[in-house]
Design an enzyme around this catalytic site. Structure first.
Site, short mmCIF file in Angstrom:
data_model
loop_
_atom_site.label_atom_id
_atom_site.label_comp_id
_atom_site.label_asym_id
_atom_site.label_seq_id
_atom_site.Cartn_x
_atom_site.Cartn_y
_atom_site.Cartn_z
N LYS A 150 0.83 -1.18 0.00
CA LYS A 150 0.00 0.00 0.00
C LYS A 150 0.88 1.25 0.00
O LYS A 150 2.05 1.12 0.36
CB LYS A 150 -0.92 0.01 1.23
CG LYS A 150 -0.15 -0.05 2.57
CD LYS A 150 -0.88 0.64 3.64
CE LYS A 150 -0.40 2.02 3.88
NZ LYS A 150 0.79 2.21 4.68
N HIS A 180 -0.29 -5.32 5.84
CA HIS A 180 0.36 -6.21 6.81
C HIS A 180 -0.46 -6.41 8.08
O HIS A 180 -0.23 -7.35 8.83
CB HIS A 180 1.80 -5.76 7.11
CG HIS A 180 1.91 -4.57 8.02
ND1 HIS A 180 1.92 -3.28 7.58
CD2 HIS A 180 2.00 -4.51 9.37
CE1 HIS A 180 2.03 -2.47 8.61
NE2 HIS A 180 2.09 -3.18 9.71
N LYS A 184 -1.37 -9.99 11.22
CA LYS A 184 -1.19 -9.96 12.69
C LYS A 184 -2.07 -11.03 13.34
O LYS A 184 -3.21 -11.24 12.92
CB LYS A 184 -1.52 -8.57 13.24
CG LYS A 184 -0.51 -7.53 12.76
CD LYS A 184 -0.70 -6.20 13.45
CE LYS A 184 0.18 -5.14 12.81
NZ LYS A 184 1.37 -4.80 13.57
N GLU A 218 0.26 5.40 17.60
CA GLU A 218 1.72 5.19 17.56
C GLU A 218 2.39 6.32 18.31
O GLU A 218 1.98 7.48 18.20
CB GLU A 218 2.21 5.23 16.11
CG GLU A 218 1.65 4.15 15.24
CD GLU A 218 2.21 4.24 13.82
OE1 GLU A 218 3.19 3.55 13.55
OE2 GLU A 218 1.67 5.02 13.00
N ASP A 237 -2.57 6.88 4.74
CA ASP A 237 -1.52 5.98 5.20
C ASP A 237 -2.07 4.85 6.06
O ASP A 237 -1.59 3.73 5.99
CB ASP A 237 -0.48 6.79 6.00
CG ASP A 237 0.70 5.94 6.45
OD1 ASP A 237 1.26 5.23 5.59
OD2 ASP A 237 1.06 5.99 7.64
N HIS A 242 -5.39 -0.07 6.82
CA HIS A 242 -5.33 -0.91 8.03
C HIS A 242 -6.62 -0.82 8.85
O HIS A 242 -7.20 -1.83 9.24
CB HIS A 242 -4.16 -0.51 8.92
CG HIS A 242 -2.82 -0.56 8.25
ND1 HIS A 242 -2.51 -1.49 7.29
CD2 HIS A 242 -1.71 0.19 8.40
CE1 HIS A 242 -1.25 -1.30 6.89
NE2 HIS A 242 -0.75 -0.28 7.54
C1 BG6 Z 1 2.45 1.35 7.82
C2 BG6 Z 1 2.36 2.85 7.78
O1 BG6 Z 1 1.62 0.78 6.85
O2 BG6 Z 1 2.06 0.89 9.09
C3 BG6 Z 1 3.22 3.46 8.87
O3 BG6 Z 1 2.78 3.31 6.50
C4 BG6 Z 1 2.88 2.88 10.20
O4 BG6 Z 1 3.06 4.88 8.88
C5 BG6 Z 1 2.88 1.36 10.15
O5 BG6 Z 1 3.84 3.34 11.14
C6 BG6 Z 1 2.36 0.77 11.44
O6 BG6 Z 1 2.55 -0.61 11.42
P1 BG6 Z 1 2.68 -1.43 12.77
O7 BG6 Z 1 2.71 -2.85 12.36
O8 BG6 Z 1 3.95 -0.96 13.41
O9 BG6 Z 1 1.49 -1.08 13.60
#
Ligand code: BG6
Length: 491
Positions: A150, A180, A184, A218, A237, A242
């Site tokens: 993505k 991704h 999880k 985050e 993003d 997600h």
């Molecule tokens: C990514 C985003 O797809 O996912 C990032 O582009 C983000 O900005 C990340 O930090 C978060 O992934 P995870 O697995 O650390 O929650």
């Protein structure tokens, strides 16, 4: 899903951020776990003018850095032997000829099973695919798969255009669009929780559920990714992909089977049922903000506008909160509150489901007059766990209640991005598409967020801010419909 057999796995952008931080460590861990079959070979394709030894030196250093420990010598040895390095610019036809030569060497017999992983900028996708066709790599009859990360497009229109052009070269079942989050553990566990427990499904609807909250918070800032992020913002993003995926898994109907298309059909139905947000409703249904200087984990943190690579006066949102409704029998009028942000107080990804109040306030004349409703909490990270909060009587003479928790913590600290990549990379190698995104999912998810994007792009003068290290702007609470609704910030 098919037997893997001999397979080449070509990584475009092998020295880039994504490959170094996520793909290579995940592949190394799969090697360490003995999960990679003997006939799998990797081709690292990158611009640096290196030979095989230079590449392997880099690979070791990069793995040590991103695994957070030194590689094990024997595992690295096995892993390194699988690699060939092809140096070249993505636009240089000669480089693709060299790649073709590598793929034609008799190492794996007549192997026509190739995965092309595009760990490169989306704007380079099509150029690479065209070059592959031009030198004839794509003429073979083998099972070719292409993996794209993505963001898939930057709005509905550009996503459709990219898709049409991809389809000129690959069929839909050869395209693996990665999100991704679907790799999880807790995300997959959501399906088991919902569909393997008879007691859950009957109450999983508007009759019992007051609202749903999906948070991906985050504490990190934008880091060195401003070049990409400043043009994207949190809505593109994170929320469009997600968080929307999490929403579909919470809300979908039981699929007919667990095969890729049955699952994805149900997810698409959810996305199609999301009530469109009218332009004049955007201000009330979606909220954006950007982090200002603050303190994160006791350290001073810069504001977004001072981060390296951020354009002067940028109004890219680093926080977004939005309310959606799913207009179907199960969910009509149940709000789904989604929020995500960078530089928030903690790293926390949580699906929190709040149930309705009991229909009769039986305890109103007792000390237990105020009873909070039940919650189901599905924590994705930092811990992978599931809590159900119930009320029980406090032992003793009075009528007091306390919250008891049915707690199913099943892993303390493994919920890393790399773990998710391990699952998804094996799926690509084995040809299992269930955890990848079909184009109609991407398309409908863009339809949901497009009205917000359009409104926000009309107003580029101002963006509200929140201090880094907090839970975001207080105004985001105005999305809630009632005073007794509030963001759930802890498990
Ligand atoms: C990514 C985003 O797809 O996912 C990032 O582009 C983000 O900005 C990340 O930090 C978060 O992934 P995870 O697995 O650390 O929650």
């Amino acid at each position: 899903m098919t037997e893997p057999g001999p397979c080449y796995f070509v990584i475009f952008g092998a020295t880039g951020n994504l490959a170094s931080r996520k793909l290579l460590p995940a592949l190394y861990e799969l090697e360490a776990a003995g999960a990679l079959h003997a006939d799998l070979r990797f081709v690292a394709f990158a611009r640096r003018d290196w030979n095989q030894n230079d590449w392997l030196g880099y690979l070791r250093l990069s793995l040590n850095q991103h695994l957070g420990r030194d590689c094990e010598a024997a595992v690295f040895e096995r892993f390194a032997q699988r690699f060939d390095y092809v140096a070249g610019d993505l636009t240089d036809p000669q480089a693709y000829r060299r790649l073709l030569e590598e793929l034609s060497k008799p190492r794996l017999g007549t192997c026509e099973n190739i995965v092309f992983y595009l760990a490169i900028k989306p704007s380079d996708f099509l150029g690479v695919i065209e070059q592959l066709d031009r030198v004839g790599i794509r003429r073979a009859h083998g099972r070719h798969r292409i993996v794209v990360e993505k963001p898939f497009g930057e709005d509905l229109e550009s996503a459709r255009e990219l898709n049409v052009r991809l389809h000129q070269h690959f069929d839909e079942e050869q395209i693996y669009r990665i999100d991704h989050y679907l790799g999880k553990e807790t995300v997959q566990n959501l399906l088991v929780f919902r569909f393997a427990n008879t007691m859950i499904e009957p109450i999983w609807n508007r009759n019992y559920i007051d609202h749903v909250q999906i948070t991906v918070a985050e504490s990190e800032g934008v880091g060195n990714r401003a070049g990409y992020y400043d043009g994207a913002g949190a809505l593109r993003d994170m929320l469009q992909n997600h968080l929307m995926q999490l929403l579909t898994l919470v809300a979908m109907e039981p699929p007919a089977t667990l095969d890729a298309d049955a699952l994805r059909d149900e997810k698409v139905k959810v996305l199609r049922s999301i009530r469109p947000i009218a332009p004049q409703a955007v201000a009330g249904d979606a909220y954006r903000a950007q982090y200002a200087p603050g303190r994160v984990a006791g350290q001073a943190a810069r504001g977004y506008s001072e981060e390296d690579g951020v354009a002067k006066g940028s109004v890219a949102e680093t926080y977004v909160a939005a309310r959606f409704f799913i207009d179907n029998w199960r969910w009509r009028n149940v709000p789904f509150y989604l929020r995500t942000g960078k530089r928030l107080a903690e790293n926390m990804s949580l699906i929190a489901i709040r149930f309705r109040h009991p229909p009769q306030l039986l305890f109103h004349d007792t000390a237990a007059a105020h009873i909070d409703p039940n919650w189901v909490l599905l924590s994705i990270q930092p811990t992978e766990c599931m809590h159900i909060e119930l009320h029980a009587k406090e032992p003793g003479l009075g009528m007091n209640t306390r919250i008891v928790r049915l707690n199913a913590s099943y892993r303390a600290s493994e919920a890393t991005t790399m773990e998710a990549y391990k699952t998804l990379l094996l799926d690509v190698i084995e040809g299992d598409r269930s955890l990848f995104i079909r184009f109609d999912e991407v398309e409908w998810a863009w339809r949901v967020v497009d009205p917000i994007l359009r409104e926000w792009s009309r107003n580029r003068e101002f963006i509200a801010t929140y201090p880094a290290g907090t839970w975001g702007p207080r105004e985001a609470s105005r999305l809630f419909e009632r005073e007794d609704q509030f963001w759930r910030n802890e498990i």
